[in-house]
Design a protein around this motif. Structure first.
Motif, PDB file in Angstrom:
ATOM      1  N   VAL A 176      -2.972  -0.020  -1.611  1.00 39.96           N
ATOM      2  CA  VAL A 176      -1.676  -0.655  -1.379  1.00 39.96           C
ATOM      3  C   VAL A 176      -1.908  -2.142  -1.172  1.00 39.96           C
ATOM      4  O   VAL A 176      -2.794  -2.534  -0.399  1.00 39.96           O
ATOM      5  CB  VAL A 176      -0.959  -0.057  -0.149  1.00 39.96           C
ATOM      6  CG1 VAL A 176       0.329  -0.814   0.144  1.00 39.96           C
ATOM      7  CG2 VAL A 176      -0.661   1.424  -0.369  1.00 39.96           C
ATOM      8  N   GLU A 177      -1.159  -2.998  -1.868  1.00 41.22           N
ATOM      9  CA  GLU A 177      -1.305  -4.445  -1.757  1.00 41.22           C
ATOM     10  C   GLU A 177      -0.342  -5.002  -0.711  1.00 41.22           C
ATOM     11  O   GLU A 177       0.776  -4.516  -0.566  1.00 41.22           O
ATOM     12  CB  GLU A 177      -1.031  -5.117  -3.108  1.00 41.22           C
ATOM     13  CG  GLU A 177      -1.900  -4.625  -4.262  1.00 41.22           C
ATOM     14  CD  GLU A 177      -3.345  -5.062  -4.153  1.00 41.22           C
ATOM     15  OE1 GLU A 177      -3.597  -6.081  -3.465  1.00 41.22           O
ATOM     16  OE2 GLU A 177      -4.216  -4.391  -4.728  1.00 41.22           O
ATOM     17  N   GLY A 178      -0.808  -6.039   0.013  1.00 41.14           N
ATOM     18  CA  GLY A 178       0.057  -6.703   0.978  1.00 41.14           C
ATOM     19  C   GLY A 178      -0.468  -6.587   2.395  1.00 41.14           C
ATOM     20  O   GLY A 178      -1.305  -5.737   2.701  1.00 41.14           O
ATOM     21  N   GLU A 179       0.043  -7.458   3.268  1.00 38.83           N
ATOM     22  CA  GLU A 179      -0.422  -7.500   4.646  1.00 38.83           C
ATOM     23  C   GLU A 179       0.082  -6.332   5.484  1.00 38.83           C
ATOM     24  O   GLU A 179      -0.500  -6.029   6.526  1.00 38.83           O
ATOM     25  CB  GLU A 179      -0.009  -8.822   5.307  1.00 38.83           C
ATOM     26  CG  GLU A 179      -0.700 -10.052   4.735  1.00 38.83           C
ATOM     27  CD  GLU A 179      -0.382 -11.298   5.524  1.00 38.83           C
ATOM     28  OE1 GLU A 179       0.534 -11.246   6.380  1.00 38.83           O
ATOM     29  OE2 GLU A 179      -1.056 -12.325   5.308  1.00 38.83           O
ATOM     30  N   ARG A 180       1.172  -5.670   5.056  1.00 40.92           N
ATOM     31  CA  ARG A 180       1.763  -4.589   5.832  1.00 40.92           C
ATOM     32  C   ARG A 180       1.641  -3.265   5.092  1.00 40.92           C
ATOM     33  O   ARG A 180       1.945  -3.181   3.897  1.00 40.92           O
ATOM     34  CB  ARG A 180       3.236  -4.877   6.138  1.00 40.92           C
ATOM     35  CG  ARG A 180       3.453  -6.137   6.943  1.00 40.92           C
ATOM     36  CD  ARG A 180       4.919  -6.517   6.977  1.00 40.92           C
ATOM     37  NE  ARG A 180       5.699  -5.535   7.722  1.00 40.92           N
ATOM     38  CZ  ARG A 180       5.926  -5.605   9.027  1.00 40.92           C
ATOM     39  NH1 ARG A 180       5.428  -6.617   9.733  1.00 40.92           N
ATOM     40  NH2 ARG A 180       6.644  -4.692   9.646  1.00 40.92           N
ATOM     41  N   LEU A 181       1.188  -2.252   5.820  1.00 38.05           N
ATOM     42  CA  LEU A 181       1.139  -0.896   5.292  1.00 38.05           C
ATOM     43  C   LEU A 181       2.061  -0.042   6.154  1.00 38.05           C
ATOM     44  O   LEU A 181       1.816   0.123   7.356  1.00 38.05           O
ATOM     45  CB  LEU A 181      -0.285  -0.337   5.323  1.00 38.05           C
ATOM     46  CG  LEU A 181      -0.431   1.131   4.924  1.00 38.05           C
ATOM     47  CD1 LEU A 181      -0.006   1.338   3.470  1.00 38.05           C
ATOM     48  CD2 LEU A 181      -1.865   1.617   5.131  1.00 38.05           C
ATOM     49  N   VAL A 182       3.139   0.494   5.561  1.00 36.37           N
ATOM     50  CA  VAL A 182       4.123   1.288   6.286  1.00 36.37           C
ATOM     51  C   VAL A 182       3.950   2.756   5.901  1.00 36.37           C
ATOM     52  O   VAL A 182       4.112   3.124   4.731  1.00 36.37           O
ATOM     53  CB  VAL A 182       5.560   0.819   5.980  1.00 36.37           C
ATOM     54  CG1 VAL A 182       6.561   1.671   6.758  1.00 36.37           C
ATOM     55  CG2 VAL A 182       5.721  -0.662   6.335  1.00 36.37           C
ATOM     56  N   ASN A 200       4.540  10.586  16.633  1.00 40.55           N
ATOM     57  CA  ASN A 200       4.674  12.022  16.425  1.00 40.55           C
ATOM     58  C   ASN A 200       4.879  12.304  14.946  1.00 40.55           C
ATOM     59  O   ASN A 200       5.231  11.413  14.167  1.00 40.55           O
ATOM     60  CB  ASN A 200       5.863  12.567  17.222  1.00 40.55           C
ATOM     61  CG  ASN A 200       5.640  12.440  18.719  1.00 40.55           C
ATOM     62  OD1 ASN A 200       4.510  12.558  19.207  1.00 40.55           O
ATOM     63  ND2 ASN A 200       6.719  12.196  19.458  1.00 40.55           N
ATOM     64  N   GLU A 201       4.660  13.553  14.563  1.00 40.92           N
ATOM     65  CA  GLU A 201       4.907  13.938  13.177  1.00 40.92           C
ATOM     66  C   GLU A 201       6.343  13.599  12.796  1.00 40.92           C
ATOM     67  O   GLU A 201       7.276  13.822  13.576  1.00 40.92           O
ATOM     68  CB  GLU A 201       4.643  15.428  12.985  1.00 40.92           C
ATOM     69  CG  GLU A 201       3.175  15.764  12.789  1.00 40.92           C
ATOM     70  CD  GLU A 201       2.979  17.198  12.326  1.00 40.92           C
ATOM     71  OE1 GLU A 201       2.392  17.402  11.232  1.00 40.92           O
ATOM     72  OE2 GLU A 201       3.403  18.111  13.053  1.00 40.92           O
ATOM     73  N   GLY A 202       6.499  13.030  11.611  1.00 42.51           N
ATOM     74  CA  GLY A 202       7.818  12.622  11.150  1.00 42.51           C
ATOM     75  C   GLY A 202       8.166  11.190  11.503  1.00 42.51           C
ATOM     76  O   GLY A 202       9.166  10.662  11.041  1.00 42.51           O
ATOM     77  N   GLY A 203       7.325  10.551  12.334  1.00 40.54           N
ATOM     78  CA  GLY A 203       7.567   9.175  12.725  1.00 40.54           C
ATOM     79  C   GLY A 203       7.036   8.173  11.714  1.00 40.54           C
ATOM     80  O   GLY A 203       6.595   8.537  10.617  1.00 40.54           O
ATOM     81  N   THR A 204       7.065   6.899  12.102  1.00 35.43           N
ATOM     82  CA  THR A 204       6.627   5.821  11.208  1.00 35.43           C
ATOM     83  C   THR A 204       5.587   4.956  11.906  1.00 35.43           C
ATOM     84  O   THR A 204       5.732   4.631  13.087  1.00 35.43           O
ATOM     85  CB  THR A 204       7.811   4.940  10.785  1.00 35.43           C
ATOM     86  OG1 THR A 204       8.767   5.735  10.077  1.00 35.43           O
ATOM     87  CG2 THR A 204       7.350   3.788   9.889  1.00 35.43           C
ATOM     88  N   ILE A 205       4.549   4.603  11.176  1.00 35.38           N
ATOM     89  CA  ILE A 205       3.508   3.704  11.671  1.00 35.38           C
ATOM     90  C   ILE A 205       3.402   2.518  10.720  1.00 35.38           C
ATOM     91  O   ILE A 205       3.330   2.696   9.503  1.00 35.38           O
ATOM     92  CB  ILE A 205       2.146   4.417  11.778  1.00 35.38           C
ATOM     93  CG1 ILE A 205       2.161   5.428  12.930  1.00 35.38           C
ATOM     94  CG2 ILE A 205       1.011   3.416  11.983  1.00 35.38           C
ATOM     95  CD1 ILE A 205       0.858   6.182  13.095  1.00 35.38           C
ATOM     96  N   THR A 206       3.411   1.304  11.272  1.00 39.16           N
ATOM     97  CA  THR A 206       3.264   0.081  10.481  1.00 39.16           C
ATOM     98  C   THR A 206       1.981  -0.628  10.868  1.00 39.16           C
ATOM     99  O   THR A 206       1.795  -1.001  12.030  1.00 39.16           O
ATOM    100  CB  THR A 206       4.467  -0.861  10.685  1.00 39.16           C
ATOM    101  OG1 THR A 206       5.668  -0.189  10.309  1.00 39.16           O
ATOM    102  CG2 THR A 206       4.311  -2.113   9.841  1.00 39.16           C
ATOM    103  N   LEU A 207       1.081  -0.797   9.915  1.00 32.06           N
ATOM    104  CA  LEU A 207      -0.182  -1.509  10.132  1.00 32.06           C
ATOM    105  C   LEU A 207      -0.046  -2.920   9.556  1.00 32.06           C
ATOM    106  O   LEU A 207       0.421  -3.095   8.433  1.00 32.06           O
ATOM    107  CB  LEU A 207      -1.339  -0.769   9.456  1.00 32.06           C
ATOM    108  CG  LEU A 207      -1.527   0.706   9.843  1.00 32.06           C
ATOM    109  CD1 LEU A 207      -2.686   1.311   9.073  1.00 32.06           C
ATOM    110  CD2 LEU A 207      -1.741   0.854  11.340  1.00 32.06           C
TER     111      LEU A 207
END
Length: 293
Positions: free
Chosen positions: A208-214, A164-171
């Protein structure tokens, strides 16, 4: 089948022993070829005409080392894997049982060690050695590289890219290769990536560098495709697309026909503006306007 393989190994070993005996050669404690005799005093000593090169090759390709020796006389050329001290071949006779290895001689002064369909464990130092006393040798290094690849994570599901809006997604994007690849994130279509903190501060970047995009405190404007790109200098680079979905927190009220009837009786007669009749009604002290076309 195992009996036949064992018999072949024994035959090859016996052949190798006879080969050494025929040429009156013996292997020293440092695993180099040592001849019982030398060239005659008036004969020139063996000399290498060129250096053994260092070679970098992609996994699965073929490669060869070339050793050029003049004035070899009665001496012999041997190939050795330096790190494991394994004798690979002497002159044109193969010692190693690895079917991907072979040696050739042009009948004059050039010997070649061939490695077909190279694998990672073929990496290392290779030595071309002449059994003089002291022995003479030169070495070249084989560096096997592997193009990047992005691993699939079956345990991941699409709901992990939904909030939802305001939440967090980690790829998360995990890549393999030799040397180890670097991972870079870009947004599809050249859009900017918005990185927000809990304090509502934001940073606008292209990569963005790195395996994780937050992605924190996400907005609906953050929805779309994000590309994970892995590269290590060995072509080709590879990429994987991640879809980000954000649910809006804005709720929409759709009044029913019954409510419309009730509310229409609760307000003054409809007013008309131009050709579009307008009905106004009050809900929770807020004015809602419905246009009838």
């Amino acid at each position: 089948m195992e009996y036949l393989k064992g018999f072949v190994r024994v035959v090859r070993l016996l052949g190798f022993v006879l080969y050494l005996m025929d040429f009156k050669m013996e292997w020293g404690p440092r695993l180099h070829v040592h001849a019982q005799g030398h060239n005659q005093p008036d004969e020139p000593e063996p000399v290498f005409l060129s250096q053994l090169p260092n070679v970098t090759v992609s996994q699965g390709r073929d490669v060869s080392f070339t050793c050029v020796v003049n004035n070899l006389g009665q001496y012999k050329v041997a190939w050795i894997k330096s790190d494991s001290k394994a004798i690979l071949g002497i002159h044109t006779h193969m010692v190693s049982l690895n079917p991907r290895l072979s040696v050739t001689h042009n009948g004059h002064n050039t010997w070649k060690l061939h490695v077909s369909h190279v694998q990672l464990n073929d990496s290392g130092s290779y030595m071309c050695q002449v059994n003089t006393d002291p022995m003479r040798s030169q070495s070249g290094y084989l560096d096997v590289v592997v193009p990047p690849d992005i691993l699939n994570h079956p345990e991941q599901n699409l709901e992990e890219n939904l909030t939802n809006e305001g939440g967090t997604i980690t790829l998360v994007c995990t890549a393999t290769g030799v040397p180890m690849p670097t991972v870079q994130w870009r947004r599809e279509g050249g859009k900017e990536i918005i990185l927000r903190t809990e304090s509502r501060e934001k940073q606008v970047v292209k990569t963005v560098e790195g395996e994780r995009l937050v992605l924190g405190n996400v907005h609906r404007t953050d929805m779309g495709g994000y590309l994970c790109i892995a590269s290590n200098g060995v072509p080709p680079s590879v990429s994987k697309r991640f879809d980000v979905h954000v649910n809006s927190n804005v709720s929409t009220y759709y009044p029913s026909a019954r409510n419309l009837s009730f509310m229409a009786k609760s307000v003054p007669k409809p007013s008309f503006r131009g050709k579009k009749p307008v009905v106004q009604f009050y809900i929770f002290q807020k004015v809602k306007t419905i246009f009838y076309i």
